[in-house]
Scaffold this active site. Sequence first.
Site: not given
Ligand code: GLN
Length: 533
Positions: A383, A510, A512
Amino acid sequence: METQTKYIFITGGVVSSLGKGIISASIGKLLQARGYAVTIQKFDPYINIDPGTLNPYEHGECYVTMDGMETDLDLGHYERFTDIHTTRHNSITTGRIYKTVIDRERRGDYLGKTIQVVPHITDEIKRRMLREDEPDKQLDFVITEVGGTIGDIESAPFMEAIRQLRWQLGRNAVNVHLTYVPYLKAAEEMKTKPTQHSVKELQGMGIQPDILVLRTERHLDDAMRMKVASFCNVDLDCVILSEDKPSIYEVPVSMMAQGLDTAILRKTGRPIGDISMQSWLDFLDKQHHATREIHIGLVGKYDLQDAYKSIRESLNLAGVYNNVKAMLHFINSEQISKENVAEQLQGMDGIVICPGFGQRGIEGKILTAEYTRTHDIPTFGICLGMQMMVIEFARNVLGYADANSREMDEQTSHNVIDMMEEQKAITDKGGTMRLGAYECELREDSLVYEMYGRKKTIMERHRHRYEFNNAYKEDYESHGMKCVGINPAADLVEIVEIPCHQWYIGTQFHPEYLSTVLHPHPLFMSFCKACIR
Ligand code: GLN
């Protein structure tokens, strides 16, 4: 009330952090292994609608369900233990309960009535504990874990709901109460008094526990268990010990050996039958034998075990399946500088650049991405981690020195990470990101396509507001960073990889959240393999 479904309520006393989530997940696992259809849900007494707006320092990781609910990290345990996907119905807070009731009051549903904690709030809690929003789901057991500790002011309505339900449901409901048995060094004794007090408090609320799980750091002999049983009106074989284990994945087996699951089945009048835990035991066996260590650095800003819970567990699990013990080292990205990056990452076989929000610590993540890219160290960006890989590549390979994400710099002329179109009009913070499972199509000439076992389309869970800016796609591709996973509906880049590197992959989603004990995630599996090499 006549019902097929049985309800198990898990409460905790004495202190917090007793591992109620692990016990709930273990019960779910064992009942499932006996062939029962189960679900596990968590009720949290705080007022936030969901933990999505909470700082990880307050509440650890925010776990995201397939249907896009931001939830408590215990749901991660439930899914990792049982392989059952939870939904928005599995994570409830006081805030959500009140919001439902208040919205109803504004609509006029209670016209003329005074709205009170009892019965209106407790009725709404009961409705959700009974899962009346999902009436067609045929479940044998609904396991409800209540957050917080007995005696907390804010958990009182939940306790009252449990009291009423136990009265209504009779033997279709059981209460499993967790307590702590401390060891007093000076007296060289285990002390059961706090447990007795905690049970008294529960009884004072009209709830007689059926089963006690005693968290202890030392073994409790039978005489002590007998004492607890007789003081608390609980059968001796329903006084279960939860001793410290080297791994949380040993807990279900320890509970099985002590008959926690059979006690529940007996109390609820369900046949005991056979249990199939072989694949779980095989996993534990692998875990015992995986002693060779690999070292993985987690580059992030939250120096707290729980903040990256699912990533940590995914790495642990993938390690076991690769016959190694993954030693995880937190590396604070705020402390990484150009001068010390080599030293900070020294000794690591691989690096995970962690998710996150906001400016703090991002330059350290970008320096990390540069160092691992130029030194060909296996790197997994998740992310925000993926976004930092993309920014680093723009600055140092594409030559856009001011490249950044719109999240960090609204003025940048090279917004390689940009705000998603549908996000631009949104002002509310809670539950408004791109959340939950989305499709991703994999390019057949990519590394990830092979890792996913040549699947053309995958589903992965998201939690972000910003995305890869497609205006730069050609530029990246021609310089060696490939966009190999694309969301077909919105044409969003979900995965980037540098194929000529050992392992340099970033995912906007994600992975995970999809890793479980019996099904480790293919990307974590492959990443661990690369770290071993
Ligand atoms: N801050 C980033 C976004 O909003 C990544 C978010 C995250 O790592 N879950 O796109």
